[in-house]
Write a protein that holds these residues in place. Structure first.
Motif, PDB file in Angstrom:
ATOM      1  N   ASN A  90       0.823  -1.210   0.000  1.00  0.00           N
ATOM      2  CA  ASN A  90       0.000   0.000   0.000  1.00  0.00           C
ATOM      3  C   ASN A  90       0.859   1.261   0.000  1.00  0.00           C
ATOM      4  OD1 ASN A  90      -1.580  -2.057   2.143  1.00  0.00           O
ATOM      5  ND2 ASN A  90      -2.781  -1.292   0.441  1.00  0.00           N
ATOM      6  N   GLY A  91       2.125   1.129   0.389  1.00  0.00           N
ATOM      7  CA  GLY A  91       3.031   2.264   0.416  1.00  0.00           C
ATOM      8  C   GLY A  91       4.451   1.822   0.118  1.00  0.00           C
ATOM      9  N   ILE A  92       5.263   2.762  -0.351  1.00  0.00           N
ATOM     10  CA  ILE A  92       6.646   2.455  -0.724  1.00  0.00           C
ATOM     11  C   ILE A  92       7.585   3.454  -0.063  1.00  0.00           C
ATOM     12  CG2 ILE A  92       8.309   2.337  -2.627  1.00  0.00           C
ATOM     13  CD1 ILE A  92       6.028   1.633  -4.488  1.00  0.00           C
ATOM     14  N   ILE A  93       8.671   2.946   0.501  1.00  0.00           N
ATOM     15  CA  ILE A  93       9.755   3.790   1.002  1.00  0.00           C
ATOM     16  C   ILE A  93      11.048   3.308   0.362  1.00  0.00           C
ATOM     17  CG2 ILE A  93      11.051   4.583   3.009  1.00  0.00           C
ATOM     18  CD1 ILE A  93       8.567   4.004   4.688  1.00  0.00           C
ATOM     19  N   MET A  94      11.688   4.184  -0.412  1.00  0.00           N
ATOM     20  CA  MET A  94      12.944   3.824  -1.084  1.00  0.00           C
ATOM     21  C   MET A  94      14.108   4.545  -0.424  1.00  0.00           C
ATOM     22  SD  MET A  94      14.362   4.693  -4.921  1.00  0.00           S
ATOM     23  CE  MET A  94      13.689   3.332  -5.858  1.00  0.00           C
ATOM     24  N   PRO A  95      15.021   3.825   0.240  1.00  0.00           N
ATOM     25  CA  PRO A  95      16.250   4.460   0.728  1.00  0.00           C
ATOM     26  C   PRO A  95      17.131   4.839  -0.460  1.00  0.00           C
ATOM     27  CG  PRO A  95      15.830   2.350   1.818  1.00  0.00           C
ATOM     28  CD  PRO A  95      14.937   2.410   0.632  1.00  0.00           C
ATOM     29  N   LEU A  96      17.634   6.070  -0.477  1.00  0.00           N
ATOM     30  CA  LEU A  96      18.414   6.538  -1.618  1.00  0.00           C
ATOM     31  C   LEU A  96      19.613   7.359  -1.142  1.00  0.00           C
ATOM     32  CD1 LEU A  96      18.851   6.913  -4.648  1.00  0.00           C
ATOM     33  CD2 LEU A  96      17.200   8.804  -4.590  1.00  0.00           C
ATOM     34  N   PRO A  97      20.830   6.827  -1.245  1.00  0.00           N
ATOM     35  CA  PRO A  97      22.019   7.610  -0.926  1.00  0.00           C
ATOM     36  C   PRO A  97      22.207   8.725  -1.960  1.00  0.00           C
ATOM     37  CG  PRO A  97      22.487   5.241  -0.904  1.00  0.00           C
ATOM     38  CD  PRO A  97      21.153   5.416  -1.550  1.00  0.00           C
ATOM     39  N   PRO A  98      22.625   9.917  -1.534  1.00  0.00           N
ATOM     40  CA  PRO A  98      22.808  11.019  -2.482  1.00  0.00           C
ATOM     41  C   PRO A  98      24.128  10.925  -3.241  1.00  0.00           C
ATOM     42  CG  PRO A  98      23.283  11.775  -0.260  1.00  0.00           C
ATOM     43  CD  PRO A  98      22.822  10.350  -0.142  1.00  0.00           C
ATOM     44  N   SER A  99      24.235   9.912  -4.075  1.00  0.00           N
ATOM     45  CA  SER A  99      25.407   9.765  -4.939  1.00  0.00           C
ATOM     46  C   SER A  99      24.926   9.737  -6.389  1.00  0.00           C
ATOM     47  CB  SER A  99      26.176   8.484  -4.618  1.00  0.00           C
ATOM     48  OG  SER A  99      25.459   7.345  -5.054  1.00  0.00           O
ATOM     49  N   THR A 100      25.814  10.096  -7.295  1.00  0.00           N
ATOM     50  CA  THR A 100      25.429  10.188  -8.703  1.00  0.00           C
ATOM     51  C   THR A 100      24.925   8.858  -9.240  1.00  0.00           C
ATOM     52  OG1 THR A 100      27.128  11.881  -9.009  1.00  0.00           O
ATOM     53  CG2 THR A 100      26.229  10.873 -10.994  1.00  0.00           C
ATOM     54  N   LEU A 101      25.633   7.770  -8.931  1.00  0.00           N
ATOM     55  CA  LEU A 101      25.251   6.461  -9.438  1.00  0.00           C
ATOM     56  C   LEU A 101      23.909   6.015  -8.869  1.00  0.00           C
ATOM     57  CD1 LEU A 101      25.952   3.995 -11.141  1.00  0.00           C
ATOM     58  CD2 LEU A 101      27.243   3.086  -9.199  1.00  0.00           C
ATOM     59  N   ASP A 102      23.718   6.196  -7.563  1.00  0.00           N
ATOM     60  CA  ASP A 102      22.455   5.807  -6.942  1.00  0.00           C
ATOM     61  C   ASP A 102      21.294   6.640  -7.480  1.00  0.00           C
ATOM     62  OD1 ASP A 102      23.062   3.693  -4.936  1.00  0.00           O
ATOM     63  OD2 ASP A 102      24.382   5.217  -4.119  1.00  0.00           O
ATOM     64  N   PHE A 103      21.531   7.914  -7.696  1.00  0.00           N
ATOM     65  CA  PHE A 103      20.498   8.785  -8.249  1.00  0.00           C
ATOM     66  C   PHE A 103      20.069   8.308  -9.634  1.00  0.00           C
ATOM     67  CE2 PHE A 103      19.648  12.444 -11.059  1.00  0.00           C
ATOM     68  CZ  PHE A 103      18.462  12.897 -10.497  1.00  0.00           C
ATOM     69  N   ALA A 104      21.046   7.996 -10.485  1.00  0.00           N
ATOM     70  CA  ALA A 104      20.742   7.526 -11.835  1.00  0.00           C
ATOM     71  C   ALA A 104      20.019   6.176 -11.806  1.00  0.00           C
ATOM     72  CB  ALA A 104      22.035   7.420 -12.650  1.00  0.00           C
ATOM     73  N   SER A 105      20.459   5.281 -10.926  1.00  0.00           N
ATOM     74  CA  SER A 105      19.834   3.964 -10.811  1.00  0.00           C
ATOM     75  C   SER A 105      18.390   4.077 -10.348  1.00  0.00           C
ATOM     76  CB  SER A 105      20.628   3.082  -9.836  1.00  0.00           C
ATOM     77  OG  SER A 105      21.939   2.870 -10.295  1.00  0.00           O
ATOM     78  N   MET A 133       4.297   7.210  -1.399  1.00  0.00           N
ATOM     79  CA  MET A 133       5.524   6.797  -2.092  1.00  0.00           C
ATOM     80  C   MET A 133       6.609   7.771  -1.651  1.00  0.00           C
ATOM     81  SD  MET A 133       4.015   5.924  -5.900  1.00  0.00           S
ATOM     82  CE  MET A 133       5.553   5.221  -6.497  1.00  0.00           C
ATOM     83  N   ASN A 134       7.516   7.290  -0.822  1.00  0.00           N
ATOM     84  CA  ASN A 134       8.510   8.163  -0.188  1.00  0.00           C
ATOM     85  C   ASN A 134       9.934   7.763  -0.546  1.00  0.00           C
ATOM     86  OD1 ASN A 134       6.436   9.516   1.147  1.00  0.00           O
ATOM     87  ND2 ASN A 134       6.526   8.143   2.904  1.00  0.00           N
ATOM     88  N   ILE A 135      10.785   8.776  -0.609  1.00  0.00           N
ATOM     89  CA  ILE A 135      12.224   8.548  -0.757  1.00  0.00           C
ATOM     90  C   ILE A 135      12.902   8.992   0.541  1.00  0.00           C
ATOM     91  CG2 ILE A 135      14.315   9.402  -1.878  1.00  0.00           C
ATOM     92  CD1 ILE A 135      12.856   9.327  -4.502  1.00  0.00           C
ATOM     93  N   LEU A 136      13.727   8.115   1.082  1.00  0.00           N
ATOM     94  CA  LEU A 136      14.457   8.400   2.319  1.00  0.00           C
ATOM     95  C   LEU A 136      15.933   8.572   1.985  1.00  0.00           C
ATOM     96  CD1 LEU A 136      14.700   8.510   5.447  1.00  0.00           C
ATOM     97  CD2 LEU A 136      14.986   6.010   5.375  1.00  0.00           C
ATOM     98  N   LEU A 137      16.461   9.750   2.177  1.00  0.00           N
ATOM     99  CA  LEU A 137      17.883   9.978   1.947  1.00  0.00           C
ATOM    100  C   LEU A 137      18.684   9.223   3.009  1.00  0.00           C
ATOM    101  CD1 LEU A 137      17.865  13.797   1.145  1.00  0.00           C
ATOM    102  CD2 LEU A 137      18.160  11.907  -0.456  1.00  0.00           C
ATOM    103  N   SER A 138      19.568   8.364   2.573  1.00  0.00           N
ATOM    104  CA  SER A 138      20.309   7.503   3.494  1.00  0.00           C
ATOM    105  C   SER A 138      21.805   7.592   3.216  1.00  0.00           C
ATOM    106  CB  SER A 138      19.833   6.051   3.356  1.00  0.00           C
ATOM    107  OG  SER A 138      20.077   5.570   2.047  1.00  0.00           O
ATOM    108  N   VAL A 162       7.124  11.938  -6.206  1.00  0.00           N
ATOM    109  CA  VAL A 162       7.340  11.128  -5.011  1.00  0.00           C
ATOM    110  C   VAL A 162       7.778  12.051  -3.882  1.00  0.00           C
ATOM    111  CG1 VAL A 162       8.651   9.213  -4.024  1.00  0.00           C
ATOM    112  CG2 VAL A 162       8.025   9.170  -6.442  1.00  0.00           C
ATOM    113  N   SER A 163       7.325  11.775  -2.669  1.00  0.00           N
ATOM    114  CA  SER A 163       7.669  12.621  -1.536  1.00  0.00           C
ATOM    115  C   SER A 163       9.056  12.261  -1.002  1.00  0.00           C
ATOM    116  CB  SER A 163       6.619  12.453  -0.432  1.00  0.00           C
ATOM    117  OG  SER A 163       7.003  13.161   0.733  1.00  0.00           O
ATOM    118  N   VAL A 164       9.924  13.263  -0.903  1.00  0.00           N
ATOM    119  CA  VAL A 164      11.230  13.074  -0.263  1.00  0.00           C
ATOM    120  C   VAL A 164      11.059  13.377   1.223  1.00  0.00           C
ATOM    121  CG1 VAL A 164      13.648  13.768  -0.192  1.00  0.00           C
ATOM    122  CG2 VAL A 164      12.418  13.739  -2.381  1.00  0.00           C
ATOM    123  N   LEU A 165      11.303  12.400   2.072  1.00  0.00           N
ATOM    124  CA  LEU A 165      11.048  12.548   3.499  1.00  0.00           C
ATOM    125  C   LEU A 165      11.909  13.661   4.106  1.00  0.00           C
ATOM    126  CD1 LEU A 165      10.752   8.827   4.669  1.00  0.00           C
ATOM    127  CD2 LEU A 165       8.930  10.441   4.166  1.00  0.00           C
TER     128      LEU A 165
END
Length: 252
Positions: A90-105, A133-138, A162-165
Motif C-alpha cells: 500500500n506504500g513504498i519507502i525507497m532508501p536513496l544515498p545522495p550519490s550520482t550512481l544511486d540517483f541515476a539507478s 511513495m517516499n524517498i528516504l535519503l540515506s 514522489v515525496s522526499v522525506l
C-alpha cells in the motif's frame, strides 16, 4: 516464500515464524529464493490465467487481518520478487544515498516500474494506487560536497511525483558497527565510540520511525472514515480509530 512462488502453497501463513520481539513475526528469506526468478516466468508461460506479479499479493490476503502492519523488504533491483512486493504493498519507502550512481539507478528504476505497471495493469483495465511513495535519503555524508549537489537533484526530480522525506539517515560508524553484528542502532546497548555520534544516529532513526508511524496511522484514519462514509454514519468525527501506537499483532 519459495513454496508460495512455486505454487505448492496458496497462503503465506505456513512461512510465518514468531520472533523474540513481542508482537512481531517474521517470514525469512534465503539464497534459495533466487529460484523465484526462474519459477515465476516459467509458471507464466505454462499456467493459463496465471499472474506472476500477484503471487505475493494473493499470498498475504489470508493473514492481512492478523497484523496492523506488514513490512516487505526487497533487494535493490526490479526483479520478479520485487515486482511482487511492490504490487502487494500500500506504500513504498525507497532508501536513496545522495550519490550520482544511486540517483541515476533510482531514476531508471522508477521509469522501468512505470512502464511495467502500464503493461501489467493499465493495459488490462486495472489500476494500482499507493497511499504513499517516499524517498528516504540515506548514508548522507554532511562533508561530501557532491552529495549536497545530488540532494538538490533528488529534490527537484521528485518534487511533484514522489515525496522526499524531511529527514536523513547519516553515514555513521554507529550503523557500520551494528551491521557487522547483524544488528541495528536499536540493538546497541553500549557504544564505545563518541556519545554524540551515537545520539545523532539514533535520533535520525527515531525520527524516521516516528514519521512512518504517523503516515501509517493517517492511512488507517482514512480507511476508517471511508468505511464510515460507505456505511452512511451520520458523523464521521465520532468514529474512533482504536489502534495501538505500537506495530503489534491484533489481540495481543
Amino acid at each position: 516464500i519459495l513454496p508460495l512462488v512455486m505454487g505448492a502453497e496458496t497462503s503465506i501463513r505456513y512461512a510465518i515464524r514468531p520472533t523474540y520481539w513481542d508482537g512481531i513475526d517474521l517470514v525469512p528469506a534465503s539464497p534459495l529464493l533466487f529460484g523465484a526468478e526462474f519459477a515465476l516466468p516459467a509458471r507464466q508461460t505454462k499456467e493459463e490465467g496465471f499472474e506472476f506479479w500477484n503471487v505475493l499479493n494473493y499470498g498475504i490476503d489470508d493473514v492481512r487481518g492478523d497484523y496492523d502492519v506488514i513490512v516487505i523488504d526487497t533487494p535493490p533491483a526490479l526483479s520478479y520478487t520485487t515486482i511482487n512486493a511492490l504490487l502487494a504493498s500500500n506504500g513504498i519507502i525507497m532508501p536513496l544515498p545522495p550519490s550520482t550512481l544511486d540517483f541515476a539507478s533510482a531514476a531508471q528504476f522508477w521509469s522501468l516500474f512505470s512502464d511495467l505497471t502500464t503493461q501489467l495493469l493499465t493495459n488490462r483495465g486495472l489500476d494500482k494506487q499507493f497511499d504513499f511513495m517516499n524517498i528516504l535519503l540515506s548514508r548522507v555524508d554532511s562533508s561530501d560536497a557532491t552529495g549536497a549537489i545530488v540532494k538538490q537533484w533528488i529534490q527537484s526530480t521528485y518534487a511533484n511525483r514522489v515525496s522526499v522525506l524531511p529527514m536523513e539517515i547519516p553515514k555513521s560508524a554507529v550503523t557500520a558497527s551494528a551491521t557487522v553484528e547483524f544488528g541495528t542502532v536499536f540493538d546497541i546497548t553500549k557504544y564505545d565510540g563518541n556519545a554524540r555520534t551515537f545520539k545523532r544516529a539514533r535520533d535520525a532513526y527515531d525520527l524516521m520511525v516516528s514519521y512512518i508511524e504517523t503516515s501509517v496511522q493517517s492511512v488507517w484514519r482514512g480507511q476508517v472514515e471511508s468505511k464510515a462514509a460507505s456505511a452512511g454514519l451520520p458523523d464521521r468525527d465520532e468514529v474512533v480509530l482504536n489502534r495501538s501506537t505500537r506495530v503489534d499483532r491484533r489481540g495481543e
